[in-house]
Enzyme design. Sequence first.
Site, PDB file in Angstrom:
ATOM      1  CD  GLN A   6      -2.836   1.013   0.422  1.00  0.00           C
ATOM      2  OE1 GLN A   6      -3.779   0.071   0.166  1.00  0.00           O
ATOM      3  NE2 GLN A   6      -2.768   2.783  -0.047  1.00  0.00           N
TER       4      GLN A   6
ATOM      5  CG  ASP B 218      -6.784   3.064   7.565  1.00  0.00           C
ATOM      6  OD1 ASP B 218      -6.974   3.103   7.276  1.00  0.00           O
ATOM      7  OD2 ASP B 218      -5.360   2.103   7.937  1.00  0.00           O
TER       8      ASP B 218
ATOM      9  NE  ARG C 199      -1.632  -2.145  -2.445  1.00  0.00           N
ATOM     10  CZ  ARG C 199      -2.707  -3.074  -1.715  1.00  0.00           C
ATOM     11  NH1 ARG C 199      -3.714  -2.265  -1.194  1.00  0.00           N
ATOM     12  NH2 ARG C 199      -2.778  -3.655  -1.726  1.00  0.00           N
TER      13      ARG C 199
ATOM     14  CB  CYS D 279      -4.792   2.733   2.525  1.00  0.00           C
ATOM     15  SG  CYS D 279      -5.522   2.360   4.063  1.00  0.00           S
TER      16      CYS D 279
HETATM   17  N1   CP Z   1      -6.116  -1.017   1.287  1.00  0.00           N
HETATM   18  C1   CP Z   1      -6.422  -2.212   0.914  1.00  0.00           C
HETATM   19  O1   CP Z   1      -5.544  -3.002   0.891  1.00  0.00           O
HETATM   20  O2   CP Z   1      -7.230  -2.610   0.258  1.00  0.00           O
HETATM   21  P1   CP Z   1      -7.628  -3.765   0.492  1.00  0.00           P
HETATM   22  O3   CP Z   1      -8.157  -4.565   2.026  1.00  0.00           O
HETATM   23  O4   CP Z   1      -9.859  -4.203  -0.078  1.00  0.00           O
HETATM   24  O5   CP Z   1      -7.267  -4.973  -0.392  1.00  0.00           O
HETATM   25  N1  NVA Z   2      -5.273  -0.632   8.334  1.00  0.00           N
HETATM   26  C1  NVA Z   2      -6.538  -0.842   7.905  1.00  0.00           C
HETATM   27  C2  NVA Z   2      -6.158  -0.788   6.655  1.00  0.00           C
HETATM   28  C3  NVA Z   2      -6.742  -1.637   5.743  1.00  0.00           C
HETATM   29  C4  NVA Z   2      -6.610  -1.534   4.242  1.00  0.00           C
HETATM   30  C5  NVA Z   2      -6.701  -2.391   8.937  1.00  0.00           C
HETATM   31  O1  NVA Z   2      -5.210  -3.111   8.238  1.00  0.00           O
HETATM   32  O2  NVA Z   2      -7.007  -2.782   8.507  1.00  0.00           O
END
Ligand code: CP
Ligand code: NVA
Length: 316
Positions: free
Chosen positions: A143, A235, A303, A275
């Site tokens: 990411q 996030d 990505r 993200c």
């Molecule tokens: N940002 C990200 O990793 O998204 P997902 O959890 O959908 O893969």
């Molecule tokens: N911090 C979040 C990111 C998801 C892409 C998680 O770990 O759920």
Amino acid sequence: MPKRKKARKPSLRGRDFLSMLDFTGSEIWDVFRTAKSVKDHPERFRTRLRSKHLAMMFEKPSLRTRVSFEVGMRELGGDALYLAPSDINLGKRESVYDVAKNLERMVHGIMIRTFDHDICVDLAKFASIPVVNGLTDLEHPCQVLSDLFTIWETKRDVRSVKICFVGDGNNVAHSLLLGAARLGLRLMIASPRAYQPKASVVNSAFEEGGRSGAALEVTEDVERAVRDADFVYTDVWTSMGQEGEAEQRRNAFRPYQVNSALFSLAKPDACFMHCLPAHRGEEVTDDVIDSPNSIVFRQAENRLHVQKAVLTVVMR
Ligand code: CP
Ligand code: NVA
């Protein structure tokens, strides 16, 4: 970006990518150059991983990571296999060692999304093929590699821009700290005291940042972090696996919501980053994430390009 050097550098072939610290600053720039070619000229990469297979092990849900790796492998001439949590039951149905020893005889690379980062480290230690971290509780390097590429694509002079991350000192914040440290960037992280990034990660980032010339700061002062920022990143407040703490977290993070009042402290042309997935109305309001300043879907698209570049260099 530093000028391309003529001397031949050691290749990334066969290397694991579990942490932002696994690639040097110059290797990250090489990946960005490859990612730019992948994005601008995908046809040149159509057979780069012909007949190669990537096993993708997921112990948590995913949209972007799954789709970008799967489509990425196909666009490189190879293929990817989706292995759901119930397929593998890692460490319960079968040991991490045995899984690694089986997979290395059938596929050419492994992508893993799991909880405990040590599982990812063990898998990489046991498997003779490259292992890529598709998110653990500690880091989300794919990411952040894509996000730093997105920042570079937006503002070429990346070392002069101010990046701030607002909210939970989580896996994304950890990878951002380490990535900014590797590339010598300016990054402020604003989190409530109880939710700041892990001290061990902050210490590694500060140590590496001392060498690269990065300007890193972790603070509780969200307004100071956002003021005059070029990029405002947030996030979710509750990451996957923390659902039981959601209510407590909602209370702790409320002052850290990126809404139009907070975002207005950043530069007028500041970009909003996330993200994804976003919990709209919690860490970000619709007017910010849907504004023209938001680059969240370009982040998601990148990505694909950046991970294709990583796969190309580690799996060839
Ligand atoms: N940002 C990200 O990793 O998204 P997902 O959890 O959908 O893969
Ligand atoms: N911090 C979040 C990111 C998801 C892409 C998680 O770990 O759920």
